[in-house]
Enzyme design. Structure first.
Site, PDB file in Angstrom:
ATOM      1  N   ILE A  24       5.144   4.343  -6.941  1.00  0.00           N
ATOM      2  CA  ILE A  24       4.862   3.013  -6.467  1.00  0.00           C
ATOM      3  C   ILE A  24       4.111   2.212  -7.765  1.00  0.00           C
ATOM      4  O   ILE A  24       4.539   1.162  -7.862  1.00  0.00           O
ATOM      5  CB  ILE A  24       3.992   2.813  -5.011  1.00  0.00           C
ATOM      6  CG1 ILE A  24       5.018   3.620  -4.176  1.00  0.00           C
ATOM      7  CG2 ILE A  24       3.641   1.357  -4.886  1.00  0.00           C
ATOM      8  CD1 ILE A  24       4.328   3.439  -2.785  1.00  0.00           C
ATOM      9  N   ALA A  25       2.825   2.783  -7.838  1.00  0.00           N
ATOM     10  CA  ALA A  25       2.111   2.380  -9.023  1.00  0.00           C
ATOM     11  C   ALA A  25       1.314   3.207  -9.394  1.00  0.00           C
ATOM     12  O   ALA A  25       1.116   4.411  -9.030  1.00  0.00           O
ATOM     13  CB  ALA A  25       1.070   1.157  -8.399  1.00  0.00           C
ATOM     14  N   GLY A  28      -5.870   3.486 -13.333  1.00  0.00           N
ATOM     15  CA  GLY A  28      -6.628   4.438 -14.086  1.00  0.00           C
ATOM     16  C   GLY A  28      -7.139   5.758 -13.612  1.00  0.00           C
ATOM     17  O   GLY A  28      -7.345   6.744 -14.538  1.00  0.00           O
ATOM     18  N   VAL A  32       0.022   6.243  -7.183  1.00  0.00           N
ATOM     19  CA  VAL A  32       0.501   6.077  -5.901  1.00  0.00           C
ATOM     20  C   VAL A  32       2.017   6.359  -5.771  1.00  0.00           C
ATOM     21  O   VAL A  32       2.946   5.824  -6.517  1.00  0.00           O
ATOM     22  CB  VAL A  32       0.104   4.884  -5.404  1.00  0.00           C
ATOM     23  CG1 VAL A  32       0.392   4.622  -3.804  1.00  0.00           C
ATOM     24  CG2 VAL A  32      -1.393   4.609  -5.342  1.00  0.00           C
ATOM     25  N   ASP A 141     -15.179  -2.995  -5.535  1.00  0.00           N
ATOM     26  CA  ASP A 141     -13.972  -3.315  -6.634  1.00  0.00           C
ATOM     27  C   ASP A 141     -12.984  -4.243  -6.284  1.00  0.00           C
ATOM     28  O   ASP A 141     -11.657  -4.031  -6.099  1.00  0.00           O
ATOM     29  CB  ASP A 141     -13.191  -1.938  -6.943  1.00  0.00           C
ATOM     30  CG  ASP A 141     -12.232  -2.070  -8.167  1.00  0.00           C
ATOM     31  OD1 ASP A 141     -12.616  -2.822  -8.975  1.00  0.00           O
ATOM     32  OD2 ASP A 141     -11.361  -1.081  -8.044  1.00  0.00           O
TER      33      ASP A 141
END
Length: 636
Positions: A24-25, A28, A32, A141
């Protein structure tokens, strides 16, 4: 660079449960993946820490902290965390899968959002963040990448990888891992982060959503950080005049440089957003509402001459933020004078601040409160001894109890965070003391399918070993015959959690081979894993020659690989009837010959006359094939 199609994780089964489907992604710290939870048959997102970070205990501890922080939240606007664990050297986190895009994707596609769209999204974000703040969690964050917009319309806040308890508001070096564009002045200058630091990030996000750009820009991250630490965030309406004054006010309040001037948590800011929403959607003003709120704003927002906090009605603040001319000329002149005086100190202040920042950061992260220490190993010690060792290492301690199947009751299992973790000095370390194994009531596994029995055993905390298999005429194939403890004895009604259990599973009945040919019988037996040894033969009056009469198996357990023997028919036991009716053979000689050939005899002559007679006829006739042991009738 490895593409998604070349990713070795694609297709991998994690921890025997999560089947990875696609990537998916990638970030750093972790990547995922979309995966299928084979146990619950649902799609999930699995976050896997990058391999080069696996040996870094601080990163691993932060990764585990994300699971614990998010798992404490149960809110419709927070991404649910289902599971966390480690498969070999791979740390992973299992979250709910939300098909859709991020807020960052939306901003890339549309540039900026309307005030109504901004309010709708921030309403959901603040509700989720308010739940976190209420639970004592600071996100630390917040950025558009961590706001998920699902295809079904749900909006959720995710990625609590930098989250920590609000009571631990002195940040360590990891605090600066947050994206620089959204970090609050106090976090940049003093390493301090609390709920109000999240509020600052919310204000920056709102500015970006309303204008399509971030308020501060620079070629180097330090330049952006310096502006956050020293400059006032401009009103969004200065870049987009269509923005309502109410949203200008919220951004100004949320991004006040002094944390004391911001809302104390997301719940307070949410209340203000809901008031603004009424005004924006109805076209009324704050004065038209049933109650008129006031809010505390630091004087820096208004460029006043002193540093005190002032209270203004929202209507008055709106006029000030729009720079409407004041009716007080003296106050206006004073404001201009003070602004000039403040600007006169900028150049000198810049030099001093940069020097102080460098020196302070060096002290803070090396020997000061932000310095890190390693959690010592205390497993197996007595609780008091373990606490002393941990406290001597620079931490505070608390005792917690937990069941453990291997550590004796009253001894230390370990610590949380675990040994060798790098943790800020002064942090609380939980010393986990064993209560011994948890004793559970074991169910009657006999009769269950192997899959159901294994699943239930794991849910109870038992450790199923590889099942043993054996043939049984009484239990259907695939079902449990018996459950055995670690010593191989029948599983008791009370048994410690964490202990091993072995299931004896039925292979079904041994095939019936009587009446089959040797070839067919051999195939039927070998197909179920049995080994057919040398056959034995027997005479049979009822079973044709070459046909299997029966199967001989060894006593005890019969399982795959066991040797069995086929009993094969030779047919009836027939022999040739000897010739005793020659007319010259006396009785005794004839009887002896018949008995030698395996026959019995009968006659209708008085036995007293046998010795005086010779045999003249016999039935069956000489040369006839008759069953061994059958009778031959003789006459004289």
């Amino acid at each position: 660079m490895t593409t998604a199609s070349e990713d070795p994780m694609i297709g991998r089964l994690i921890d025997g449960r999560y089947q990875v489907k696609s990537r998916i992604a990638r970030g750093g710290m972790a990547t995922v993946y979309l995966a299928t939870d084979l146990r619950l048959e649902r799609r999930v997102a699995v976050k896997i820490m990058h391999g080069h970070l696996a040996d870094d205990s601080a990163f691993k501890a932060r990764f585990v902290q994300e699971a614990r922080s998010a798992a404490r939240l149960a809110h419709p606007n927070v991404v649910n965390v289902f599971d966390q664990g480690q498969d070999s050297e791979m740390a992973y986190l299992v979250m709910e899968y939300l098909p859709g895009i991020t807020l960052r994707d939306l901003l890339k596609d549309y540039g900026k959002l309307t005030p109504e769209q901004t309010v709708d999204i921030m309403d959901a974000v603040l509700r989720g963040l308010a739940a976190a703040h209420e639970s004592g969690i600071v996100h630390r964050d917040l950025k558009p990448e961590n706001v998920l917009l699902a295809d079904d319309g749900r909006i959720k806040l995710g990625d609590f990888g930098l989250a920590r308890a609000t009571t631990a508001n002195t940040a360590s070096g990891q605090a600066l891992l947050g994206t620089i564009a959204y970090l609050s002045p106090e976090l940049l200058t003093r390493g301090v982060a609390d709920a109000r630091s999240d509020i600052y990030a919310i204000g920056i996000m709102m500015y970006e959503m309303l204008t399509g750009e971030q308020p501060f820009k620079g070629e180097q991250p330090m330049a952006v950080a310096y502006q956050h630490a020293n400059d006032k965030v401009p009103a969004p309406s200065s870049a987009n005049p269509a923005i309502p004054v109410e949203l200008d006010e919220i951004v100004a309040w949320a991004t006040t440089r002094s944390p004391e001037g911001r809302p104390e948590n997301a719940g307070v800011l949410l209340d203000k957003l809901l008031q603004a929403e009424k005004v924006i959607r109805t076209g009324s003003s704050y004065q038209d509402l049933s109650t008129q709120q006031t809010m505390v704003m630091p004087a820096g927002i208004l460029a006043s001459a002193d540093d005190e906090t002032k209270v203004f009605s929202t209507g008055a603040l709106a006029g000030l933020n729009r720079k409407v001319a004041t009716d007080d000329p003296v106050g206006s002149l004073k404001e201009v004078s003070d602004s000039r005086r403040v600007r006169g100190f900028w150049i000198f202040g810049i030099t001093i601040v940069l020097a102080v920042l460098g020196a302070t950061a060096g002290w803070f992260f090396s020997v000061g409160p932000g310095s890190l220490a390693t959690v010592p190993a205390v497993a197996g010690l007595a609780p008091d001894d373990a606490r002393k060792i941990v406290e001597d290492a620079g931490f505070t301690t608390s005792l917690v109890e937990a069941n453990d199947s291997t550590v004796p009751s009253g001894k230390v299992i370990g610590t949380d965070p675990p040994e060798n973790s790098s943790v800020t000095k002064g942090s609380e370390i939980k010393v986990i003391v064993s209560l011994g194994p948890k004793i559970i009531d074991t169910p009657a596994f006999a009769g269950m399918t192997e899959a159901d029995a294994t699943k239930q055993a794991k849910e109870l905390g038992l450790k199923p070993k590889t099942a043993s298999k054996q043939f049984s005429a009484d239990v259907v194939a695939g079902s449990v015959i018996a459950a055995l403890d670690a010593a191989g004895a029948p599983l008791p009604a009370k048994y410690p959690a964490g202990s091993e259990v072995q299931f004896v599973v039925s292979l079904g009945a041994i095939p019936q081979v009587a009446g089959l040919s040797v070839t067919d019988a051999t195939k039927a037996l070998t197909d179920v894993g049995l080994v057919v040894g040398a056959s034995s033969e027997e005479f049979s009056d009822s079973v044709p020659a070459g046909t299997v009469i029966s199967l001989s198996v060894p006593e005890g357990v019969v399982t795959t690989g066991t040797n069995v023997t086929l009993i094969v028919s030779k047919g009836p036991d027939l022999v040739q009837v000897p010739n005793v009716s020659t007319g010259s053979m006396d009785f005794n000689e004839a009887i002896s010959k018949l008995q030698a050939a395996g026959f019995t005899y009968s006659t209708d002559v008085d036995p007293a006359l046998f010795s005086k007679r010779t045999v003249k006829t016999q039935t069956p006739a000489a040369g006839t094939m008759a069953k061994r042991g059958s009778n031959v009738f003789i006459s004289f």
